[in-house]
Design an enzyme around this catalytic site. Structure first.
Site, PDB file in Angstrom:
ATOM      1  N   ARG A  78      47.137  46.207  34.597  1.00  0.00           N
ATOM      2  CA  ARG A  78      46.022  46.952  35.194  1.00  0.00           C
ATOM      3  C   ARG A  78      46.522  48.172  35.954  1.00  0.00           C
ATOM      4  O   ARG A  78      45.795  49.160  36.072  1.00  0.00           O
ATOM      5  CB  ARG A  78      45.186  46.051  36.100  1.00  0.00           C
ATOM      6  CG  ARG A  78      43.850  46.674  36.489  1.00  0.00           C
ATOM      7  CD  ARG A  78      42.950  45.700  37.214  1.00  0.00           C
ATOM      8  NE  ARG A  78      42.227  44.821  36.343  1.00  0.00           N
ATOM      9  CZ  ARG A  78      40.937  44.999  36.001  1.00  0.00           C
ATOM     10  NH1 ARG A  78      40.286  46.062  36.439  1.00  0.00           N
ATOM     11  NH2 ARG A  78      40.335  44.146  35.226  1.00  0.00           N
TER      12      ARG A  78
ATOM     13  N   ALA B  90      38.124  40.455  39.786  1.00  0.00           N
ATOM     14  CA  ALA B  90      37.901  41.604  38.902  1.00  0.00           C
ATOM     15  C   ALA B  90      36.541  42.257  39.139  1.00  0.00           C
ATOM     16  O   ALA B  90      35.975  42.880  38.239  1.00  0.00           O
ATOM     17  CB  ALA B  90      38.051  41.204  37.433  1.00  0.00           C
TER      18      ALA B  90
ATOM     19  N   GLU C 163      36.038  45.625  44.199  1.00  0.00           N
ATOM     20  CA  GLU C 163      37.341  46.288  44.205  1.00  0.00           C
ATOM     21  C   GLU C 163      37.292  47.816  44.252  1.00  0.00           C
ATOM     22  O   GLU C 163      38.148  48.440  44.882  1.00  0.00           O
ATOM     23  CB  GLU C 163      38.137  45.850  42.973  1.00  0.00           C
ATOM     24  CG  GLU C 163      38.503  44.384  42.988  1.00  0.00           C
ATOM     25  CD  GLU C 163      39.076  43.924  41.658  1.00  0.00           C
ATOM     26  OE1 GLU C 163      40.106  43.253  41.644  1.00  0.00           O
ATOM     27  OE2 GLU C 163      38.479  44.252  40.604  1.00  0.00           O
TER      28      GLU C 163
END
Length: 784
Positions: A326, A531, A733
């Site tokens: 990521r 996520a 996030e």
């Protein structure tokens, strides 16, 4: 519409979607009545655990003498790896590299070797210190800075992304810069530490109350360690006192130990780590060494780039592979690179195995992108914001060619240009840039800095099978609704948002929907709440369940009243059937009497996404969330100390499910990101001992560290490009990397001591010490 017809559009239920409803547990948090794992009433005879931790970073266990431990007051038993009835492994990837308790060797300072079970927690912890352990110490690798990424052991297969010909682009570029950046890690520092309470049941059954973000994974890990089927283990969690990724895999060890002891002794067992143990024995955000080689033209347009992202994985794989992946997915941030080559290097070290942390490697990738922007800006003598805007992806709706990521996904929803333009105007970037230049020219000691940085954050698990969710909805005969789903609540308001979705479907007031604890006994095989996908996945699953019941009610009403289905309309707390109206409660009661099923299991899987890691290409993300932050700082050039004077944020949450919750997430995410990049310094000594292991040595941001002026706004005009839940966007996030604005404002202030002629190359965390060293370095370079 005549005067007798109600304005249905003006009618709304209390607390449906797009309403700013306060967090369902907010008053309990303030009053101290919210029940966490350690608050659950302990069953009679509950025992407590204490861990025996390694005192060397790497070594062979020559002898482990636990006789004094076993003889200590209150001790009932002592567990070692030999007491694990199943497989002594809790690695999330089943690589068998992450033991429940060490067997034969230790690979980091603080690794659990044994577990004491005693009548009280104090007795267990005191007894654990009495062990006599002899080690044959082995060489230990602690820091990654000087490790060779080409030859050093990597815990998993690294990823490489490439598009175009980066090598040729670099060779032919009019300008080229190489550099390296050190980027520190971060401790989760959740308010509630790792804790589990295991209650033995009949046969092979065990109930585990655990502070975990992934109840299903914890269930599987506990079953794996016990050597029983997953159906024998039930994991439940009502809420966590923070998670931030630190309870995605790290909760499994405490849960497994509690369950093993509970089944062995047939008594309830609680494992609760204190802050020092927690920080020493559990993983953190990965720190990185970022190497970059960038080619660009005289205007500052990036032509080609080559990255290496080396990360300190620790002693086992854990989630280091996907975290490194990521980081590469976000090494572009909001910028188009015509030619790019990027690779990860998850390096083995004799430190605790690092793990998920809010952003999951994405923020680290963005740091690399923003450093490159800074390098280019200083090289061509322009404001970094101008270089940012010059290199943005093509805007949504523009038929261009600058819209393909390094992993070959087309960016179709890019709105960063509008966000930056609006923030630039509302924050008066140009006016303040001029005022700061005038201030710095007159101020000999204190220098100010300003920066505006963007965020483009991909939303989805890159592990495709994780992009699914289940939910369970019951409608009772009095019209009240019971809701359960696979997501976990850690303070982010997930349960509230999903309840709002259910209330909206039935058009009933929110207080009619009961929020219940997440449990593997109700919704199986759930993905971890991570996520940023909690509301996206679980909201859709709950909506599916509610719509199944709603469809049955519509069919029943249409058949009973002999009207077409289209004439059955759900209105606030009632249902219109043809020309008649009935309360929702009465319709439910009548449906029950007619034996209509009033319960449903919902399911959702994210469409479109696919990812081929071996080829480094695919449609990795369902959509992107965008945002931007503008921060201003004041720096004392004699001490390196600084103050954040002001921060303005404009963030994209699509059609927000709950504005007040989302704004809270943005504020908290920004502060956590700022803390990571400024004050939160993790430091291991040469022996591999974590020296920043408590609040006394590890500095998270305080209330006094927040920006003096703090303005947060949502993009009211945006909505998700894809059909997400009510066209909202994830907000867990994406706000964290907004903290980059503070790092780059500090960099701007530092650069002023050398008349903005030299790139400060300010590493993170930019502690006052780090800032002062950068200032002195630039002063020396200016003189030289």
């Amino acid at each position: 519409m005549n005067k007798h017809t109600p304005d249905l559009k003006a009618e709304k239920i209390a607390g449906g979607v797009h309403s700013s409803v306060r967090h369902d547990s907010a008053h309990k948090h303030v009053a101290g009545t919210a029940v966490y794992i350690d608050d659950i009433t302990e069953p009679a005879g509950t025992l407590h655990a204490g861990l025996g931790l390694s005192t060397v970073a790497h070594g062979i266990l020559k002898s482990v003498d636990l006789s004094a431990v076993r003889a200590a007051p209150g001790v009932i038993d002592v567990l070692t790896h030999e007491d694990v009835p199943g497989v002594n492994d809790i690695s999330p990837s089943y690589m068998n590299d992450d033991p429940v308790l060490a067997n034969g060797k230790v690979e980091f300072h603080g690794q659990p070797i044994f577990c004491v079970i005693a009548e009280t927690r104090e007795e267990a912890r005191r007894a654990a210190r009495l062990a006599k352990i002899e080690y044959e110490e082995l060489p230990a690798d602690i820091d990654i800075w000087d490790l060779d990424v080409k030859t050093h052991r990597q815990v998993v297969t690294p990823l490489t992304l490439k598009r175009g010909d980066a090598a040729a682009a670099l060779e032919s570029a009019p300008r080229r810069i190489k550099g390296r950046m050190r980027l520190g890690g971060q401790d989760h520092f959740y308010l509630e530490g790792q804790v589990s309470l295991a209650v033995p049941g009949e046969d092979d059954e065990v109930l585990v109350y655990c502070s975990t973000q992934g109840p299903s994974e914890t269930q599987h890990m506990v079953a794996h360690a016990l050597g029983v089927p997953s159906h024998a283990v039930t994991v439940e969690v009502r809420r966590m006192g923070g998670g931030f990724g630190g309870k995605e895999t790290q909760a499994n060890q405490c849960a497994a130990l509690a369950a093993i002891a509970a089944k062995k002794l047939n008594r309830a067992v609680k494992v609760r780590l204190d802050r020092d143990e927690d920080m020493a024995a559990t993983g953190k955000r990965h720190d990185f060494a970022i190497d970059y080689d960038v080619g660009f033209d005289d205007e500052g347009r990036i032509l080609g780039i080559d990255y290496t992202f080396a990360l300190r994985a620790g002693f086992s794989a854990d989630l280091s592979g996907p975290v490194g992946d990521r980081a590469l997915f976000h090494c572009d941030n909001a910028y188009f690179f015509p030619h790019v080559h990027a690779k990860s290097a998850p390096l083995y070290t004799n430190t605790v195995s690092n793990t998920a942390f809010r952003g999951f490697g994405g923020p680290q990738g963005m740091v690399g992108a923003e450093r490159v922007i800074d390098e280019v800006a200083f090289a061509v003598g322009k404001d970094p914001l101008d270089i940012r805007k010059l290199n943005f992806y093509d805007a949504m709706g523009v038929e261009g060619t600058r819209n393909v990521t390094p992993y070959h996904q087309k960016v179709e929803d890019c709105i960063i240009q509008r966000i930056v333009a609006e923030l630039e105007e509302s924050a008066d970037y140009a006016g303040r840039r001029k005022a700061i230049a005038e201030f710095n020219a007159k101020s000999r000691i204190v220098k100010r800095g300003l920066a505006l940085t963007p965020v483009k954050f991909g939303i989805s698990f890159t592990k495709t099978e994780s992009n699914q969710a289940g939910a369970l909805v019951h409608v009772y005969t009095d019209g009240s609704v019971h809701m359960n789903h696979g997501g976990t609540e850690m303070g982010q308001g997930l349960h509230l948002k999903v309840a709002q979705v259910v209330a909206e479907e039935f058009q009933i007031d929110l207080d009619r929907v009961k929020i219940t604890a997440t449990t593997t006994a109700k919704v199986p095989n759930t993905s971890p709440t991570a996520a940023s996908s909690g509301a996206d996945l679980n909201g859709m699953a709950a909506q599916d369940a509610a719509r199944q019941i709603k469809d049955r009610l519509i069919d029943f009403a249409a058949e009973t009243h002999q009207v077409p289905r289209e004439q059955v309309v759900f209105l606030p707390n009632r249902v219109r059937i043809g020309n008649a109206e009935i309360s929702f409660n009465d319709l439910v009661k009548k449906a029950y009497m007619a034996r209509v099923q009033l319960s449903a299991a919902g399911f959702y899987k994210t469409p479109k996404i696919h990812w081929d890691r071996s080829k480094g290409r695919g449609h990795a993300f369902y959509y992107y969330a965008y945002g931007a932050a503008c921060s201003e700082v004041s720096v004392d050039t004699l001490t390196g100390e600084y103050v954040v004077e002001r921060t303005d944020i404009l963030h994209d949450t699509g059609r927000s499910l709950n504005r007040i919750i989302d704004i809270g997430q943005i504020e908290g995410g920004f502060i956590q990101g700022m803390g990571w990049l400024t004050t939160e310094e993790l430091w291991w000594d040469g022996k591999g001992r974590l020296r920043t292991h408590a609040p006394s040595t590890y500095k998270i941001p305080l209330a006094s560290d927040r920006p003096k002026i703090f303005n947060v706004a949502l993009t009211d005009w945006s909505e998700a490009y894809e059909p997400t839940i009510h066209r909202s966007k994830a907000v867990g996030e994406p706000p964290l990397p907004l903290g980059l604005a503070v790092l780059h404002a500090l960099s701007d202030a530092v650069a002023s001591v050398a008349d903005h002629k030299i790139c400060p190359r300010l590493d993170a965390p930019a502690t006052p010490e780090c800032v002062l060293m950068a200032i002195e370095r630039l002063k020396a370079q200016k003189k030289g």
